[in-house]
Design an enzyme around this catalytic site. Structure first.
Site, PDB file in Angstrom:
ATOM      1  N   LYS A 112      70.385  54.073  58.823  1.00  0.00           N
ATOM      2  CA  LYS A 112      70.935  55.418  58.975  1.00  0.00           C
ATOM      3  C   LYS A 112      70.231  56.200  60.086  1.00  0.00           C
ATOM      4  CE  LYS A 112      73.107  55.834  54.478  1.00  0.00           C
ATOM      5  NZ  LYS A 112      72.849  54.505  53.883  1.00  0.00           N
TER       6      LYS A 112
HETATM    7  C1  LIG Z   1      73.824  53.609  53.406  1.00  0.00           C
HETATM    8  C2  LIG Z   1      73.376  52.195  53.204  1.00  0.00           C
HETATM    9  C3  LIG Z   1      74.306  51.136  53.071  1.00  0.00           C
HETATM   10  C4  LIG Z   1      75.801  51.354  53.019  1.00  0.00           C
HETATM   11  O1  LIG Z   1      76.363  51.766  54.236  1.00  0.00           O
HETATM   12  P1  LIG Z   1      77.840  52.373  54.282  1.00  0.00           P
HETATM   13  O2  LIG Z   1      78.030  52.828  55.689  1.00  0.00           O
HETATM   14  O3  LIG Z   1      77.858  53.512  53.295  1.00  0.00           O
HETATM   15  O4  LIG Z   1      78.783  51.294  53.900  1.00  0.00           O
HETATM   16  C5  LIG Z   1      73.797  49.854  52.964  1.00  0.00           C
HETATM   17  N1  LIG Z   1      72.469  49.601  52.955  1.00  0.00           N
HETATM   18  C6  LIG Z   1      71.552  50.593  53.072  1.00  0.00           C
HETATM   19  C7  LIG Z   1      70.111  50.255  53.033  1.00  0.00           C
HETATM   20  C8  LIG Z   1      71.973  51.919  53.201  1.00  0.00           C
HETATM   21  O5  LIG Z   1      71.059  52.906  53.326  1.00  0.00           O
END
Ligand SMILES: *Cc1c(COP(=O)(O)O)cnc(C)c1O
Length: 469
Positions: A112
Site C-alpha cells: 500500500k
Molecule cells: C490491502 C492488502 C491486500 C489486498 O489488496 P486489494 O487491493 O484490497 O485486493 C493484500 N495483501 C496485503 C498485505 C494488503 O495489505
C-alpha cells in the site's frame, strides 16, 4: 484525461478533481474515460529504467492537463526514494520460472506504500496550488492506516484521522500508526469493531456538515490515484522477465480487488499478460464469482491474512463496468440488485469472456501455513500469509510452465508473526533497520466510544493542524 463514473450519472472529472473525490455522486467509482495504450516498441524502450522513471512513463497520460511533466517527475522521484531497496520492487526467484515481486520495501512494509506515498504528495501538490486544506478520515483493520499516515505525515494541507478498532489490530500494526507524531496526525481507537469504524467513515462522507466546509478526501482503494500507482509495477516486473516480447502471468493476493484491477489495466494498456489469478482467503466472494458466476455476500470470517478479510470487494465494480460494455445504467441496475438481494450472476458470455484472463482460488488458514512452511523448506524464503496465498493459488491455477509466473509479495512477514509462528518454520522475525526500535517508541492515540457524534466532534476540534476547524 477525463474520468467517468461506473454508474453513468455523475459528471466527468479531470485528474485533479478525481484525486479529491471519494465515491462519485451517483454512488459509482471513477475510471478513465479512455485508457492510454502503449505500443510494444514503446514498452520495450523502457527496459532498465529506474523505477521512478518507469512510473513517469506509465502514469503520465493519466495526469496530463492537471500536473506539468516536470513537477510530476519530481514528485515521483521523491516518492520512490523513500523505499529501502534500490530496486524499489525487486523480483526474487522461488522456483523454476516462479517469482515473488517484493512490494514490501516501503516505510510500512506493505504494497500500500506504493500508492499512498504518492497520494500524499499529489494531494499536497494540488492543495497548495488551490490554496485549500482537506481532512482525511479513514478506517483501518491494519495496513491501510499506517501507510496512509506515513504517506500524509509531511503534508502541509492535510489533516489525517485514522480509526482503528481498539485492541483489535496487531501490536506491530498499531505501533506503526501510533508512533508517528505530527500536529496533523490523529489516531483514534474506537471501542468497537472494524465495521463500526467503516460505518463512521461512510456516515461522515454522507453528511459533512461537521467539517464546516472543509473537504473530506478518501484514502481507501476506491481512490483512483491508488489504482493508478499500482499499474506501474506490473510493467516493472514484466520488463525484467523478457516482456513485452514475452507474456507474463500474475497471481495477486486479493481483498478489495484494487491491486489486481491495476494488473488488468496494465494489460489493456498494451502489456502482454497471459493470466491473472485472484487469490483469496476464506472470504471468497471473488473466487465464487470466478469459479461459478455467483457474486453473493456471505458472513465475514477472521483469518490469518486480515488485510484480505472482506465481504464485498469494492473495486470489483470497476471490472463489472467493463464486462458490461461500460454501460453505466446497466451497472447501476446490477448494483441495486446486489444491494436488495445480496447477490447476482452475469450473462454467460460475459462471464466466459472474463474467465479467458482470470482464474481464482480460495485458500484457508491451514493451507496458508502449509504454504509458508513448504516455501521456506524449498527456498529459504519466509513469506507473509497474504503472499503465501498468492503462491498457493499460482501453483494450483497455473496454465503454462513456460510463461513466467509472478506472485505479488504484498507484505513483509514481520507484520504477521501469528501466521509465521503457526507455520512452525522456526526462524526469528526481525524488524528492518528503520523500524528496529518500534517496540520502544512512545505511542499517541485517543480512545473514543463507538459513537459517531463523539468522533465527529473530535475531528472538528482538531482538524486544522490540531486546532478547531
Ligand atoms: C490491502 C492488502 C491486500 C489486498 O489488496 P486489494 O487491493 O484490497 O485486493 C493484500 N495483501 C496485503 C498485505 C494488503 O495489505
Amino acid at each position: 484525461m477525463r474520468y467517468i463514473s461506473t454508474r453513468g450519472q455523475a459528471p466527468a472529472l479531470n485528474f485533479e478533481e478525481v484525486l479529491l473525490a471519494g465515491l462519485a455522486s451517483d454512488g459509482g467509482l471513477y475510471v478513465p474515460e479512455n485508457l492510454p495504450r502503449f505500443t510494444q516498441e514503446e514498452i520495450a524502450s523502457w527496459a532498465g529504467l529506474p523505477y521512478h522513471e518507469l512510473a513517469y512513463r506509465v502514469m503520465r497520460p493519466f495526469v496530463t492537463g492537471s500536473i506539468p511533466d516536470a513537477d510530476f517527475k519530481k514528485i515521483l522521484e521523491e516518492t520512490y526514494a523513500v523505499f529501502s531497496h534500490d530496486a524499489v520492487a525487486p523480483l526474487r526467484q522461488l522456483n523454476g520460472n516462479e517469482w515473488v515481486l517484493e512490494l514490501f520495501h516501503g516505510p510500512t512494509l506493505a504494497f500500500k506504500d506504493f500508492a499512498l506515498q504518492l497520494l500524499g504528495r499529489l494531494l499536497d501538490y494540488v492543495l497548495e496550488k488551490r490554496g485549500e486544506r482537506v481532512v482525511i478520515i479513514g478506517a483501518t483493520s491494519g495496513d491501510t492506516g499506517s501507510a496512509a499516515i506515513e504517506g500524509c505525515k509531511h503534508c502541509e494541507n492535510v489533516d489525517i484521522f485514522i480509526l482503528h478498532p481498539h485492541n483489535r489490530v496487531s501490536e506491530v500494526q498499531r505501533r506503526q500508526m501510533t508512533t508517528l507524531f505530527g500536529e496533523n496526525i490523529h489516531n483514534i481507537a474506537i471501542e468497537g469493531n472494524f465495521d463500526d469504524c467503516q460505518e463512521m467513515v461512510k456516515a461522515s462522507f454522507a453528511d459533512q456538515s461537521f467539517l464546516k466546509g472543509t473537504r473530506l478526501v478518501a484514502v481507501n482503494s476506491i481512490n483512483w490515484a491508488r489504482i493508478m500507482a499500482q499499474i506501474v509495477y506490473y510493467f516493472h516486473a514484466s520488463l525484467q522477465l523478457g516482456g513485452p516480447a514475452r507474456s507474463v502471468s500474475f497471481s495477486v493476493p486479493t481483498g478489495n480487488f484494487g491491486d489486481i484491477f491495476a494488473g488488468y489495466l496494465a494489460r489493456n494498456m498494451g502489456l502482454p499478460i497471459n493470466q491473472l489469478i485472484v487469490a483469496t482467503n476464506r472470504n471468497d466472494i471473488l473466487h465464487r464469482f470466478m469459479s461459478g458466476n455467483q457474486y453473493v455476500k456471505q458472513t465475514l470470517h477472521a483469518t490469518l491474512s486480515p488485510s484480505m478479510d472482506i465481504m464485498v470487494s469494492s473495486n470489483f465494480e470497476r471490472l463489472l463496468f467493463d464486462m458490461h460494455g461500460r454501460n453505466g445504467a446497466a451497472l447501476a441496475d446490477l448494483m441495486e440488485t446486489f444491494k436488495q438481494g445480496g447477490g447476482f450472476s452475469v450473462d454467460d458470455e460475459r462471464w466466459t469472456e472474463t474467465r479467458k484472463l482470470f482464474d481464482s482460488l480460495a485458500v484457508d488458514d491451514a493451507q496458508t501455513c502449509e504454504t509458508i512452511a513448504e516455501v521456506f523448506a524449498q527456498s529459504g524464503e519466509l513469506l507473509d500469509p497474504h503472499t503465501a496465498i498468492g503462491v498457493k493459488a499460482a501453483r494450483e491455477c497455473r496454465r503454462s510452465l513456460d510463461i513466467p509466473m509472478v506472485i505479488l509479495g504484498t507484505a513483509h512477514p514481520v507484520k504477521f508473526p501469528e501466521a509465521v509462528e503457526k507455520a512452525g518454520v522456526g526462524k526469528a522475525l526481525e524488524l528492518p533497520a528503520h523500524l528496529s526500535d518500534l517496540f520502544e517508541r512512545d505511542e499517541r492515540c485517543t480512545v473514543l466510544a463507538n459513537d459517531l457524534k463523539a468522533v465527529q466532534a473530535f475531528v472538528s476540534q482538531h482538524g486544522n493542524r490540531g486546532k478547531p476547524l
